[in-house]
Every structure is written in C-alpha cells, then in structure tokens.
Design a protein around this motif. Structure first.
Motif, mmCIF file in Angstrom:
data_model
loop_
_atom_site.group_PDB
_atom_site.id
_atom_site.type_symbol
_atom_site.label_atom_id
_atom_site.label_comp_id
_atom_site.label_asym_id
_atom_site.label_seq_id
_atom_site.Cartn_x
_atom_site.Cartn_y
_atom_site.Cartn_z
ATOM 1 N N MET A 90 40.290 30.751 52.735
ATOM 2 C CA MET A 90 39.948 31.743 53.680
ATOM 3 C C MET A 90 38.786 31.840 54.423
ATOM 4 O O MET A 90 37.781 31.785 53.879
ATOM 5 C CB MET A 90 40.168 33.050 52.860
ATOM 6 C CG MET A 90 40.035 34.557 53.721
ATOM 7 S SD MET A 90 41.248 34.597 54.991
ATOM 8 C CE MET A 90 42.810 34.643 54.054
ATOM 9 N N CYS A 96 35.206 34.260 53.801
ATOM 10 C CA CYS A 96 35.463 35.004 52.468
ATOM 11 C C CYS A 96 34.172 34.421 51.635
ATOM 12 O O CYS A 96 34.201 33.274 51.183
ATOM 13 C CB CYS A 96 36.688 34.720 52.096
ATOM 14 S SG CYS A 96 36.867 35.410 50.391
ATOM 15 N N CYS A 118 35.529 32.578 48.317
ATOM 16 C CA CYS A 118 36.283 31.229 48.838
ATOM 17 C C CYS A 118 34.993 30.324 49.029
ATOM 18 O O CYS A 118 35.233 29.036 48.449
ATOM 19 C CB CYS A 118 37.060 31.509 50.287
ATOM 20 S SG CYS A 118 38.757 32.161 49.626
ATOM 21 N N HIS A 147 43.089 32.410 47.411
ATOM 22 C CA HIS A 147 42.613 33.811 48.119
ATOM 23 C C HIS A 147 43.834 34.946 47.977
ATOM 24 O O HIS A 147 44.975 34.569 48.685
ATOM 25 C CB HIS A 147 42.056 33.597 49.667
ATOM 26 C CG HIS A 147 41.569 35.080 50.005
ATOM 27 N ND1 HIS A 147 40.286 35.367 50.045
ATOM 28 C CD2 HIS A 147 42.266 35.982 50.638
ATOM 29 C CE1 HIS A 147 40.272 36.482 50.618
ATOM 30 N NE2 HIS A 147 41.279 36.671 50.970
ATOM 31 N N HIS A 178 38.155 39.627 47.915
ATOM 32 C CA HIS A 178 38.587 38.403 47.188
ATOM 33 C C HIS A 178 38.906 38.839 45.694
ATOM 34 O O HIS A 178 37.969 39.089 45.062
ATOM 35 C CB HIS A 178 37.911 37.264 47.232
ATOM 36 C CG HIS A 178 38.596 35.873 46.704
ATOM 37 N ND1 HIS A 178 38.617 35.013 47.260
ATOM 38 C CD2 HIS A 178 38.768 35.700 45.349
ATOM 39 C CE1 HIS A 178 39.001 33.827 46.742
ATOM 40 N NE2 HIS A 178 39.170 34.437 45.444
HETATM 41 ZN ZN ZN Z 1 38.466 34.289 49.346
#
Ligand code: ZN
Ligand code: AMP
Length: 115
Positions: free
Chosen positions: A1, A4, A7, A46, A99
C-alpha cells in the motif's frame, strides 16, 4: 500500500527495531513507548483497521496477529506478570496509523483504566 507507514516498515524501507516476523505478521518496538515493553504487532497484509479486516484478511491472517502478540509477550518475559493488548479502530479511538496493528504493553502494573 503506497504511503502507508507500516507497509514501509514491513518492507524495510523505514527502519524499525524488529522483535519477530513470520509469514503473516511483523512485530517491532513502538517508537514512543507507553510502558517498559511496548511492541506493535502488524498484519503483513494491509488493511486499515479491524473494521475492514473481515473483507481484507482471512480468518487465519487475523488470528495470526493475536498469536504473535502472545508469542512476543512470552519471548519478552511478560506472560507471568501479565500484559495488555490494545487495538485502536478509527477516529474516536485516536487511531493514527491506518494499518491494522495491536499494541502489546507490559513490564509494569498498567492503569486500571482502559483509556
Ligand atoms: Zn499498510
Ligand atoms: P495508533 O495510535 O493506535 O494508531 O498507534 C500508532 C503507534 O505507532 C503509536 O504508538 C506510535 O508511537 C507508533 N509509531 C509511529 N511511527 C512509528 C515508527 N516509525 N516506528 C515505530 N512506531 C511508530
């Protein structure tokens, strides 16, 4: 993602103090600890929060997060004394990183209040 934070941490693009990793989860020390032990357990896949988990994660992927919380707590010596697992979901909970993640807090007697 894209864009993020967690991530990027999972991908290694942003450094973290890793505690544990398996195929479904990644665990690392919180940058601003609220207790002597404060670890974040995140799903590698995610999804913004638990409200979206049913559509984005399998039951096994979601359960893996809690299993990792318990494993990390055990590895860090929290099992006997006890610990708290916290999940913030959405605005009223003041979730800041969208997240899914679980806070594992311990190492001292925590507040009786949940928030
Ligand atoms: Zn994420
Ligand atoms: P929440 O408020 O439930 O969304 O929790 C987000 C958590 O992420 C907070 O406890 C932050 O201290 C933590 N955090 C933010 N950026 C980082 C980072 N780069 N590394 C580790 N923890 C972070």
């Amino acid at each position: 993602m894209q864009d993020c934070l967690f991530c990027k941490i999972i991908a290694g693009d942003i450094p973290s103090k890793k505690v544990y990793e398996d195929e479904n989860t990644y665990a690392f020390h919180d940058i601003a600890p609220q207790a002597p032990v404060h670890v974040l357990v995140v799903s590698k896949k995610h999804t913004p929060d638990v409200a979206h988990a049913a559509q984005d994660l399998t039951d096994a992927e979601l359960a893996a997060c809690l299993r990792t919380c318990a494993k990390v707590a055990a590895d860090l010596g929290l099992t006997e004394g006890g610990y708290r697992i916290v999940n913030n979901c959405g605005e009223n909970a003041c979730q800041t990183v969208k997240h899914i993640h679980f806070h594992v807090l311990g190492g001292e007697k925590l507040s009786e209040r949940m928030a």
